[in-house]
Design a protein around this motif. Sequence first.
Motif, PDB file in Angstrom:
ATOM      1  N   GLN A   1       0.802  -1.218   0.000  1.00  0.00           N
ATOM      2  CA  GLN A   1       0.000   0.000   0.000  1.00  0.00           C
ATOM      3  C   GLN A   1       0.839   1.274   0.000  1.00  0.00           C
ATOM      4  N   MET A   2       2.157   1.134   0.008  1.00  0.00           N
ATOM      5  CA  MET A   2       3.040   2.301   0.085  1.00  0.00           C
ATOM      6  C   MET A   2       2.898   3.160  -1.168  1.00  0.00           C
ATOM      7  N   PRO A   3       2.808   4.467  -1.008  1.00  0.00           N
ATOM      8  CA  PRO A   3       2.694   5.336  -2.189  1.00  0.00           C
ATOM      9  C   PRO A   3       3.988   5.383  -2.978  1.00  0.00           C
ATOM     10  N   GLU A   4       3.878   5.848  -4.196  1.00  0.00           N
ATOM     11  CA  GLU A   4       5.052   6.030  -5.055  1.00  0.00           C
ATOM     12  C   GLU A   4       6.084   6.878  -4.318  1.00  0.00           C
ATOM     13  N   GLY A   5       7.347   6.444  -4.388  1.00  0.00           N
ATOM     14  CA  GLY A   5       8.415   7.186  -3.736  1.00  0.00           C
ATOM     15  C   GLY A   5       8.575   6.880  -2.265  1.00  0.00           C
ATOM     16  N   GLY A   6       7.981   5.788  -1.787  1.00  0.00           N
ATOM     17  CA  GLY A   6       8.110   5.416  -0.388  1.00  0.00           C
ATOM     18  C   GLY A   6       9.529   4.991  -0.042  1.00  0.00           C
ATOM     19  N   ARG A   7       9.769   4.828   1.235  1.00  0.00           N
ATOM     20  CA  ARG A   7      11.104   4.489   1.725  1.00  0.00           C
ATOM     21  C   ARG A   7      11.020   3.302   2.686  1.00  0.00           C
ATOM     22  N   ILE A   8      11.895   2.314   2.479  1.00  0.00           N
ATOM     23  CA  ILE A   8      12.050   1.189   3.389  1.00  0.00           C
ATOM     24  C   ILE A   8      13.507   1.159   3.821  1.00  0.00           C
ATOM     25  N   ILE A   9      13.722   1.242   5.134  1.00  0.00           N
ATOM     26  CA  ILE A   9      15.077   1.307   5.681  1.00  0.00           C
ATOM     27  C   ILE A   9      15.178   0.273   6.794  1.00  0.00           C
ATOM     28  N   VAL A  10      16.190  -0.577   6.715  1.00  0.00           N
ATOM     29  CA  VAL A  10      16.407  -1.621   7.708  1.00  0.00           C
ATOM     30  C   VAL A  10      17.731  -1.351   8.414  1.00  0.00           C
ATOM     31  N   ILE A  11      17.722  -1.467   9.739  1.00  0.00           N
ATOM     32  CA  ILE A  11      18.951  -1.287  10.509  1.00  0.00           C
ATOM     33  C   ILE A  11      19.676  -2.625  10.583  1.00  0.00           C
ATOM     34  N   GLY A  12      20.805  -2.698   9.900  1.00  0.00           N
ATOM     35  CA  GLY A  12      21.631  -3.894   9.915  1.00  0.00           C
ATOM     36  C   GLY A  12      22.795  -3.722  10.873  1.00  0.00           C
ATOM     37  N   SER A  13      23.987  -4.096  10.432  1.00  0.00           N
ATOM     38  CA  SER A  13      25.181  -3.970  11.262  1.00  0.00           C
ATOM     39  C   SER A  13      26.412  -4.104  10.392  1.00  0.00           C
ATOM     40  N   VAL A  14      27.481  -3.426  10.781  1.00  0.00           N
ATOM     41  CA  VAL A  14      28.759  -3.621  10.103  1.00  0.00           C
ATOM     42  C   VAL A  14      29.183  -5.076  10.190  1.00  0.00           C
ATOM     43  N   ASN A  15      28.650  -5.816  11.158  1.00  0.00           N
ATOM     44  CA  ASN A  15      28.997  -7.236  11.267  1.00  0.00           C
ATOM     45  C   ASN A  15      28.435  -8.061  10.117  1.00  0.00           C
ATOM     46  N   GLY A  16      27.576  -7.474   9.291  1.00  0.00           N
ATOM     47  CA  GLY A  16      27.208  -8.118   8.047  1.00  0.00           C
ATOM     48  C   GLY A  16      28.352  -8.148   7.056  1.00  0.00           C
ATOM     49  N   ASP A  17      29.317  -7.244   7.236  1.00  0.00           N
ATOM     50  CA  ASP A  17      30.511  -7.197   6.389  1.00  0.00           C
ATOM     51  C   ASP A  17      31.721  -7.835   7.068  1.00  0.00           C
ATOM     52  N   ARG A  18      31.803  -7.656   8.383  1.00  0.00           N
ATOM     53  CA  ARG A  18      33.010  -8.093   9.082  1.00  0.00           C
ATOM     54  C   ARG A  18      32.658  -8.591  10.470  1.00  0.00           C
ATOM     55  N   MET A  19      33.175  -9.774  10.831  1.00  0.00           N
ATOM     56  CA  MET A  19      32.990 -10.303  12.178  1.00  0.00           C
ATOM     57  C   MET A  19      34.367 -10.662  12.748  1.00  0.00           C
ATOM     58  N   PRO A  20      34.976  -9.740  13.488  1.00  0.00           N
ATOM     59  CA  PRO A  20      36.356  -9.934  13.914  1.00  0.00           C
ATOM     60  C   PRO A  20      36.526 -10.751  15.198  1.00  0.00           C
ATOM     61  N   ILE A  21      35.417 -11.153  15.829  1.00  0.00           N
ATOM     62  CA  ILE A  21      35.508 -11.913  17.074  1.00  0.00           C
ATOM     63  C   ILE A  21      34.656 -13.172  16.961  1.00  0.00           C
ATOM     64  N   SER A  22      34.944 -14.141  17.788  1.00  0.00           N
ATOM     65  CA  SER A  22      34.188 -15.388  17.780  1.00  0.00           C
ATOM     66  C   SER A  22      32.919 -15.251  18.615  1.00  0.00           C
ATOM     67  N   GLY A  23      32.005 -16.188  18.422  1.00  0.00           N
ATOM     68  CA  GLY A  23      30.823 -16.268  19.267  1.00  0.00           C
ATOM     69  C   GLY A  23      29.613 -15.512  18.770  1.00  0.00           C
ATOM     70  N   MET A  24      29.668 -14.962  17.552  1.00  0.00           N
ATOM     71  CA  MET A  24      28.545 -14.180  17.043  1.00  0.00           C
ATOM     72  C   MET A  24      28.163 -14.594  15.622  1.00  0.00           C
ATOM     73  N   ALA A  25      28.348 -15.856  15.301  1.00  0.00           N
ATOM     74  CA  ALA A  25      28.108 -16.319  13.935  1.00  0.00           C
ATOM     75  C   ALA A  25      26.653 -16.134  13.529  1.00  0.00           C
ATOM     76  N   SER A  26      25.717 -16.476  14.410  1.00  0.00           N
ATOM     77  CA  SER A  26      24.299 -16.366  14.045  1.00  0.00           C
ATOM     78  C   SER A  26      23.906 -14.918  13.801  1.00  0.00           C
ATOM     79  N   TYR A  27      24.446 -14.011  14.588  1.00  0.00           N
ATOM     80  CA  TYR A  27      24.176 -12.583  14.398  1.00  0.00           C
ATOM     81  C   TYR A  27      24.724 -12.121  13.052  1.00  0.00           C
ATOM     82  N   ALA A  28      25.953 -12.539  12.732  1.00  0.00           N
ATOM     83  CA  ALA A  28      26.560 -12.149  11.465  1.00  0.00           C
ATOM     84  C   ALA A  28      25.751 -12.675  10.285  1.00  0.00           C
ATOM     85  N   VAL A  29      25.277 -13.908  10.388  1.00  0.00           N
ATOM     86  CA  VAL A  29      24.438 -14.471   9.329  1.00  0.00           C
ATOM     87  C   VAL A  29      23.205 -13.599   9.106  1.00  0.00           C
ATOM     88  N   SER A  30      22.568 -13.207  10.201  1.00  0.00           N
ATOM     89  CA  SER A  30      21.321 -12.442  10.086  1.00  0.00           C
ATOM     90  C   SER A  30      21.555 -11.070   9.463  1.00  0.00           C
TER      91      SER A  30
END
Length: 237
Positions: free
Chosen positions: A120-149
């Motif tokens: 139902q969004m009008p023409e020119g609408g905006r969709i913005i999702v807050i991701g994380s730099v960890n989508g590009d880089r995961m320099p520490i262990s223990g956060m694999a599932s977060y990085a995947v997401s």
Amino acid sequence: MPTFKGKSVLVLGGSRGIGAAIVRRFAGDGADVTFTYAGSRDAAEKLAEETGSTAVQTDSADRDAVIARVRDSSPIDVLVVNSGIAIFGDALEQDPDEVERLLRINVHAPYHAAVEAARQMPEGGRIIVIGSVNGDRMPISGMASYAVSKSALQGLARGLARDFGPRGITVNVVQPGPIDTDANPADGPMKDLMHSFMAIKRHGTADEVAGMVGWLAGPEAGFVTGAMHTIDGAFGA
């Protein structure tokens, strides 16, 4: 004149931290803002009173609840999906049910919310999702599932940008690095390690992230879509 006067904005996950800063930014710029919260009722009610926005309880792990909330709020001009969780620990030892819940909140909810909003969004609408730099880089262990997401959101933005582009609807991901919030305080125990990776050796602020979101939602960003916008002090450089 306020940039978003007369615009309808829905923020999923808006009661605290980055989400609250985004609510304040849009409300301060004249938008009609609705935001969701899960368990932080007191914080949500206080923010709603402060900003003149509307707070509604919605569980982002519940696909049907997310779709219903977006449908009931539509048509909206701007959708911001900020809700997200992280779990930490050895991937071999993590509870599979907790990993599934993380994926429902961090990946499924943004996808279904974006698709429902676009109906139902009008023409020119905006969709913005807050991701994380960890989508590009995961320099520490223990956060694999977060990085995947967070990596999955990159495909979401690229794919939906093509689906919705003919209607002028943009889809973008904002990828913060360390941001000073309750979940990641600037004086927390991980600060020295995180700052060691960065060119600008400090945590960012929620208002700085909200500023980037506001620009992406505004008229100057009408040709910006399917892209990742990193705000991280060069954490991922």
